[in-house]
Design a protein around this motif. Structure first.
Motif, PDB file in Angstrom:
ATOM      1  N   ALA A 169     -13.212  10.370  -1.327  1.00 52.33           N
ATOM      2  CA  ALA A 169     -14.245  10.075  -0.335  1.00 52.33           C
ATOM      3  C   ALA A 169     -14.734  11.360   0.315  1.00 52.33           C
ATOM      4  O   ALA A 169     -15.930  11.537   0.560  1.00 52.33           O
ATOM      5  CB  ALA A 169     -13.697   9.103   0.720  1.00 52.33           C
ATOM      6  N   LEU A 170     -13.794  12.271   0.571  1.00 52.82           N
ATOM      7  CA  LEU A 170     -14.164  13.537   1.207  1.00 52.82           C
ATOM      8  C   LEU A 170     -15.135  14.301   0.320  1.00 52.82           C
ATOM      9  O   LEU A 170     -16.183  14.772   0.779  1.00 52.82           O
ATOM     10  CB  LEU A 170     -12.886  14.355   1.448  1.00 52.82           C
TER      11      LEU A 170
ATOM     12  N   PRO B 202       0.839  -1.195   0.000  1.00 44.57           N
ATOM     13  CA  PRO B 202       0.000   0.000   0.000  1.00 44.57           C
ATOM     14  C   PRO B 202       0.879   1.252   0.000  1.00 44.57           C
ATOM     15  O   PRO B 202       1.935   1.278   0.621  1.00 44.57           O
ATOM     16  CB  PRO B 202      -0.788  -0.121   1.301  1.00 44.57           C
ATOM     17  N   THR B 203       0.428   2.256  -0.712  1.00 45.70           N
ATOM     18  CA  THR B 203       1.217   3.492  -0.766  1.00 45.70           C
ATOM     19  C   THR B 203       0.423   4.635  -0.162  1.00 45.70           C
ATOM     20  O   THR B 203      -0.810   4.639  -0.193  1.00 45.70           O
ATOM     21  CB  THR B 203       1.549   3.864  -2.218  1.00 45.70           C
ATOM     22  N   ALA B 204       1.150   5.609   0.364  1.00 45.72           N
ATOM     23  CA  ALA B 204       0.503   6.793   0.936  1.00 45.72           C
ATOM     24  C   ALA B 204      -0.303   7.507  -0.142  1.00 45.72           C
ATOM     25  O   ALA B 204      -1.392   8.014   0.109  1.00 45.72           O
ATOM     26  CB  ALA B 204       1.553   7.719   1.523  1.00 45.72           C
TER      27      ALA B 204
ATOM     28  N   TYR C 253      -3.769   5.936  -0.632  1.00 44.26           N
ATOM     29  CA  TYR C 253      -4.702   6.282   0.444  1.00 44.26           C
ATOM     30  C   TYR C 253      -5.156   7.737   0.335  1.00 44.26           C
ATOM     31  O   TYR C 253      -6.319   8.055   0.581  1.00 44.26           O
ATOM     32  CB  TYR C 253      -4.049   6.040   1.808  1.00 44.26           C
ATOM     33  N   LEU C 254      -4.203   8.627  -0.044  1.00 42.88           N
ATOM     34  CA  LEU C 254      -4.568  10.046  -0.131  1.00 42.88           C
ATOM     35  C   LEU C 254      -5.566  10.294  -1.255  1.00 42.88           C
ATOM     36  O   LEU C 254      -6.540  11.028  -1.072  1.00 42.88           O
ATOM     37  CB  LEU C 254      -3.311  10.896  -0.342  1.00 42.88           C
TER      38      LEU C 254
ATOM     39  N   PHE D 119      -8.816   9.128  -0.068  1.00 42.78           N
ATOM     40  CA  PHE D 119      -9.354  10.006   0.971  1.00 42.78           C
ATOM     41  C   PHE D 119      -9.984  11.251   0.360  1.00 42.78           C
ATOM     42  O   PHE D 119     -11.094  11.645   0.722  1.00 42.78           O
ATOM     43  CB  PHE D 119      -8.232  10.394   1.938  1.00 42.78           C
TER      44      PHE D 119
ATOM     45  N   PHE E 203      -9.120   1.790  -0.261  1.00 43.52           N
ATOM     46  CA  PHE E 203      -8.816   1.424   1.127  1.00 43.52           C
ATOM     47  C   PHE E 203      -8.740  -0.088   1.298  1.00 43.52           C
ATOM     48  O   PHE E 203      -7.902  -0.596   2.031  1.00 43.52           O
ATOM     49  CB  PHE E 203      -9.857   2.012   2.078  1.00 43.52           C
ATOM     50  N   LEU E 204      -9.648  -0.809   0.647  1.00 41.86           N
ATOM     51  CA  LEU E 204      -9.652  -2.269   0.799  1.00 41.86           C
ATOM     52  C   LEU E 204      -8.934  -2.971  -0.355  1.00 41.86           C
ATOM     53  O   LEU E 204      -8.827  -4.188  -0.365  1.00 41.86           O
ATOM     54  CB  LEU E 204     -11.094  -2.767   0.912  1.00 41.86           C
TER      55      LEU E 204
ATOM     56  N   HIS F 158     -14.005   3.443  -1.549  1.00 44.30           N
ATOM     57  CA  HIS F 158     -13.434   2.761  -0.377  1.00 44.30           C
ATOM     58  C   HIS F 158     -12.947   1.363  -0.742  1.00 44.30           C
ATOM     59  O   HIS F 158     -11.870   0.945  -0.337  1.00 44.30           O
ATOM     60  CB  HIS F 158     -14.487   2.670   0.732  1.00 44.30           C
ATOM     61  N   LEU F 159     -13.781   0.646  -1.483  1.00 49.24           N
ATOM     62  CA  LEU F 159     -13.394  -0.733  -1.827  1.00 49.24           C
ATOM     63  C   LEU F 159     -12.117  -0.741  -2.657  1.00 49.24           C
ATOM     64  O   LEU F 159     -11.253  -1.587  -2.473  1.00 49.24           O
ATOM     65  CB  LEU F 159     -14.528  -1.430  -2.593  1.00 49.24           C
TER      66      LEU F 159
ATOM     67  N   LEU G  88      -9.541  -3.804  -3.363  1.00 43.67           N
ATOM     68  CA  LEU G  88     -10.186  -4.897  -4.093  1.00 43.67           C
ATOM     69  C   LEU G  88      -9.940  -4.766  -5.585  1.00 43.67           C
ATOM     70  O   LEU G  88     -10.080  -3.691  -6.154  1.00 43.67           O
ATOM     71  CB  LEU G  88     -11.698  -4.886  -3.861  1.00 43.67           C
TER      72      LEU G  88
END
Lengths: 111, 194, 689
Positions: free
Chosen positions: A25-26, A13-15, A18-19, A22, A65-66, A61-62, A68
């Motif tokens: 999602a925000l 996983p890389t930062a 995720y960013l 995020f 974050f997950l 998210h899937l 998939l």
């Protein structure tokens, strides 16, 4: 005990991943909250926007974050969530279809 | 850190089982959502959804959970880089955000009960407390799990079993955020508009 | 301090219940006394209570199932005796409350504590061996599942002594199961017994789903999985996705009853119909959870005792998957009369009828497997033939009930009772008993007695018809189910015949226990030295009976659907490696019984509203799990020399039994005599790319 010989290199996983997730999602959270808080749309339209934003955010998210996807590592996870969602739609959708009829018919009896 | 990565990969079997457990939880939550949708208009003369829900608090809770997803992600990134102290720090941040969420939710619940909008008042309120409370209970157990993991990292370091457990906790934590998206989109936002 | 629990809960107005308690406590004391007298506590604790070995766990599941078979059957006979003696002007010998407890207990126990543990037990015994694995994916979780089932069963048992059991029927419909109509502790016992066993089943489902997907021996692709493994896979998917619906429904009902919420109350905005809907969202897939593994057993025994490859394997696999999916789409046929419009009823009625199609495919596959096979009429073949005929009838009465118009007339009558016994007894019970006979030697190293087995078969089969054909008649005559007394004189003669049927079934059950007793007594005569008493086709028959703790000294390579048969035909059976390796196995641990014990007291405390105890037990369970996660020493090693010694002993047995000669003479798969052999889909042999 374990004789798993799965040798495919997993992507760590890389930062950055995720960013990206995020921020997406925000945005997808702010849209429905904004629509409701400031009364931007009619109720029916607002509900549609909320539903679309929710589905998109679930997908974000899937994915981010997950993690998939259909890679060998994740394939069974993806298949099982797709099947579970199918069954969930059958159970929940079927019940709502059923109870809607009940609701309508009972209202008619009441009048 | 090569060994940790290899072990985490060999552990896909365990992680898959945890994923299957989450699938069964999906069904539990979908049943609770179903009950909520069924009962959401049944106020029995009690307070209605728009009287009970307050958008500002929900927004704060939502932000807390969303940020906690990011901090947990950062913990996982640090894990793969092998930074023990950073993992613990990001886990700590996740715990604080999760605890804020839970504390805020609990104080809302207590306020509602004091205002006479308790779970015994109507079918609507039972369904609301049942659904949101179940999610909150999950968050509570998630917090306990975070604490256990921090203690284990402190004791044993970033060993392969701990990396594998963190991967499962990560699934659990992100899953709870997924459920919360459904909660605010099904319960709060439509409720406030009524 | 003790919540709602007072001394009054121990007093019973019915002499029958007092007598039942004396028998139950007496039997318990007898077992405890015997174990103490023979100083077996240490052995039991070390080898059984703390084990995580799937083979022993399977045996214990079946012991639980047999105990509850007895109790469930006693309840059923009492119901039959009451209705036979309660005609016009007669009251029978039971009061209405006790009668209601009996039919509730019968249904609950037969489904949750007889059929479910039995099939999970067979899965435990057979699945890891069939797929060439050393254990399930999560051995400790497996032990926890077992002991949770035992804890839930103990809750049912204790309700006989303290308080009472539910009177609300096995489905516990609201509002009758709500607090207003059923204020006693009975429904709470029912809720927590089901809740704990349901959680156990969900965990089992997860465990075996992952086991089957991830632990198959190399070369065993999906289309090379034995049929029982296939049906078990589908059953486990159903367990994982259907049981949570029951968990949710029961949890909300428990909240209604103990903290005053209004989910299903019918007043204050509750929706009583939602409970019924959720119950059957779980309840219909549950029927297929029970029936599919039995289908798998029948597939295994047909191929084995007909000495032929299973006919239409591919169609069988697709039919199983179709049934598994369709089982989620038909639940509304349990309440056609709720008040929804005819369109909904027609849709769910048609979905129900469609299930008959894949089921019919299976029936034909079994028949075509028998066709021109060299059939050995061992006991499981009798169960199979009894099943084929009886189950088909039951299925047809089900298709009849799937017509909403007909269902309006028949539902809640004895016709329905006759229908579901007509599918569940042949479809589940016969299959489980066939599997019991089939895999018994694998577990214990000796075969079961044939003579008493046949007596048991005839007792069950004839008893079934005598007991349930009258119920079809009564249903058509309009008799509702669950009547403690009635005033229609025309009904009584049929109910007396049905009671005679129950006596014949009793003979069948007696014969089954005699069969076990005689077989244990004569075990030296019936030793299974080769580990392959039936000329088996799948991997479990390639190892010793009972198998060593590690199952397979070397993980086998699978090159055919009938993996062991392929080895026998190509002279690669019983091959030994140049040298053995150390084998890592999970260590025994008492944590499973600790967790289950806490779960039992948690359930008990919830029934009687002893909140401090419930909280303590819950904290104890969470604490045990956390404590366990700090334990890093969970495995032990079986050294290579010990493996070699064990395998040497097995090969000496094979030599003595003449197994090597038998295998040498085997040159074909057994289906060459059939002109339709090509339809049996011979598979390409060899390792997949």
């Amino acid at each position: 005990m374990s004789h798993s010989t799965d040798a495919t290199p997993g992507h760590a996983p890389t930062a950055r991943g995720y960013l990206i997730g995020f921020v997406l999602a925000l945005v997808l959270t702010l849209i429905p909250f904004g629509v409701v808080a400031f009364g931007l749309l009619s109720q029916g339209m607002a509900l549609i926007v909320i539903a679309i934003a929710a589905i998109l955010q679930l997908a974000v998210h899937l994915r981010f974050f997950l993690h998939l996807d259909m890679s060998t590592e994740q394939r069974w996870n993806t298949i099982s969530i797709l099947f579970s969602l199918l069954i969930m739609v059958v159970m929940v959708g079927g019940t709502m279809w059923l109870f809607y009829s009940l609701y309508v018919r009972h209202m008619m009896v009441g009048h | 850190m090569k060994t940790v990565l290899a072990a985490a990969r060999a552990d896909t079997e365990v992680n898959f089982g945890f994923w299957v457990y989450l699938m069964s939880d999906v069904i539990i939550f979908s049943m609770l959502f179903l009950v909520y949708v069924d009962l959401s208009q049944r106020y029995a003369g009690g307070p209605t959804a728009s009287e009970v829900f307050e958008l500002r608090g929900v927004f704060l809770e939502t932000m807390a959970l969303l940020f906690s997803s990011l901090t947990f992600g950062m913990a996982m990134v640090s894990l793969h880089q092998g930074h023990k102290s950073r993992v613990m720090a990001w886990l700590g941040a996740t715990f604080v955000l999760g605890a804020f969420f839970l504390g805020h939710e609990l104080s809302e619940f207590i306020k509602l009960v004091h205002e006479g909008a308790s779970f015994t008042r109507s079918g609507f309120l039972s369904a609301y407390f049942g659904l949101v409370g179940t999610h909150g209970t999950h968050v509570f157990f998630g917090l306990i799990w975070v604490v256990v993991m921090v203690v284990q990292i402190q004791l044993h370091g970033l060993t392969a079993p701990i990396a594998s457990r963190l991967a499962r906790l990560s699934l659990f934590w992100h899953f709870l955020d997924l459920v919360w998206i459904c909660v605010f989109s099904t319960v709060y936002l439509p409720g406030v508009m009524q | 301090m003790f919540g709602k629990l007072t001394l009054e809960a121990f007093s019973h107005d019915s002499l029958i219940i007092v007598f039942a308690n004396v028998v139950m406590i007496g039997a318990g004391l007898l077992v405890v006394g015997l174990v103490t007298y023979y100083r077996q506590w240490g052995y039991l604790y070390r080898e059984w209570f703390t084990t995580v070995d799937h083979k022993k766990i399977g045996v214990m599941y079946i012991i639980i199932a047999l105990i509850f078979l007895l109790r469930g059957f006693i309840d059923a006979s009492m119901v039959r005796a009451q209705q036979a003696t309660a005609g016009p002007g007669m009251d029978g010998y039971l009061h209405a409350g006790h009668f209601a407890e009996l039919f509730t207990g019968h249904g609950t126990m037969m489904i949750f504590f007889m059929a479910m543990p039995f099939l999970v037990g067979l899965m435990n015994i057979a699945i890891p061996l069939q797929i060439g694995a050393r254990d399930v994916s999560y051995p400790l979780l497996n032990a926890i599942s077992l002991w949770l089932t035992a804890a839930a069963g103990a809750l049912v048992m204790i309700s006989l002594l303290i308080g009472q059991f539910s009177e609300a029927g096995w489905s516990g419909y609201t509002p009758f199961s709500g607090l207003e109509a059923s204020p006693s502790s009975g429904v709470d016992y029912w809720i927590w017994a089901l809740q704990i066993s349901g959680i156990s089943t969900t965990l089992t489902g997860i465990n075996f789903l992952v086991t089957i997907l991830k632990k198959r021996a190399p070369g065993m692709g999906f289309m090379r999985m034995p049929m029982f493994t296939w049906t078990a896979l589908c059953t486990n998917i159903l367990m994982v996705l259907a049981f949570p619906a029951l968990t949710a429904a029961l949890a909300l009902l428990a909240l209604d009853r103990s903290v005053g919420t209004h989910f299903f109350t019918g007043t204050m905005g509750g929706d009583q119909m939602m409970y019924i809907n959720m119950f059957w969202v779980w309840g219909h897939p549950e029927v297929y959870i029970l029936v599919l593994p039995a289908f798998g057993v029948f597939s295994e025994v047909t191929a084995t005792y007909c000495n032929k490859r299973l006919f239409g394997y591919t169609s069988m696999v697709w039919a199983t998957m179709a049934i598994a999916f369709l089982s989620f789409t038909v639940w509304v046929h349990h309440f056609f009369t709720m008040g929804q419009d005819p369109l909904r009823n027609a849709a769910f009625g048609i979905a129900t009828m469609i299930i008959a199609i894949p089921t019919g495919v299976k029936i034909y596959d079994w028949m075509w497997t028998m066709f021109r096979g060299r059939i050995e009429f061992k006991l499981p073949m009798l169960w199979l033939i009894g099943f084929l005929i009886t189950f088909t009838m039951g299925g047809m009465s089900g298709v009849l009930l799937a017509i909403p118009g007909a269902d309006f007339k028949m539902h809640n009558s004895l016709f329905l009772v006759a229908h579901f016994h007509n599918v569940l007894i042949p479809g589940t019970m016969f299959g489980l008993l066939a599997g019991f006979y089939y895999w018994f030697p694998k577990s214990f190293g000796f075969t079961l007695d044939e003579k008493w087995g046949r007596r048991s078969f005839w007792g069950w089969l004839i008893g079934f018809y005598v007991a349930f054909v009258p119920l079809y008649m009564l249903g058509i005559m309009g008799m509702p189910r669950r009547m403690v007394t009635y005033d229609n004189p025309a009904w009584q003669i049929w109910l007396i015949i049905a009671a005679i049927g129950a006596i014949i079934v009793a003979y069948g059950i007696f014969s089954m226990f005699m069969q076990i007793y005689v077989s244990v007594r004569d075990r030296e005569k019936n030793r299974d030295l080769s580990g392959d008493p039936w000329g088996g086709r799948t991997l479990e028959w390639s190892i010793a009976s009972p198998p060593p703790e590690y199952n397979f000294a070397v993980i086998p390579e699978v090159r055919d659907r009938d993996a062991f048969m392929e080895m026998k035909v190509n002279d690669t059976a019983y091959l030994r490696p140049e040298r053995y390796e150390d084998i890592h196995m999970p260590r025994s641990t008492p944590i499973a019984i600790v967790i289950a014990g806490l779960a039992f007291f948690f359930g008990f405390a919830f029934v009687w509203h002893i909140w401090w105890l419930a909280g303590l037990c819950l904290a104890g369970i969470v604490g045990s799990v956390i404590a366990r996660s700090f334990n890093t020493d969970t495995e032990f090693v079986i050294p290579a020399e010990e493996v070699e010694r064990t395998e040497d002993a097995f090969h000496r047995q094979l030599e003595a039994d003449g197994a090597f000669e038998r295998v040498k003479g085997l040159k074909h798969y057994g289906d060459e005599r059939s002109p339709h052999a090509h339809l049996a889909e011979p598979v390409e042999r060899g390792t997949p790319a």
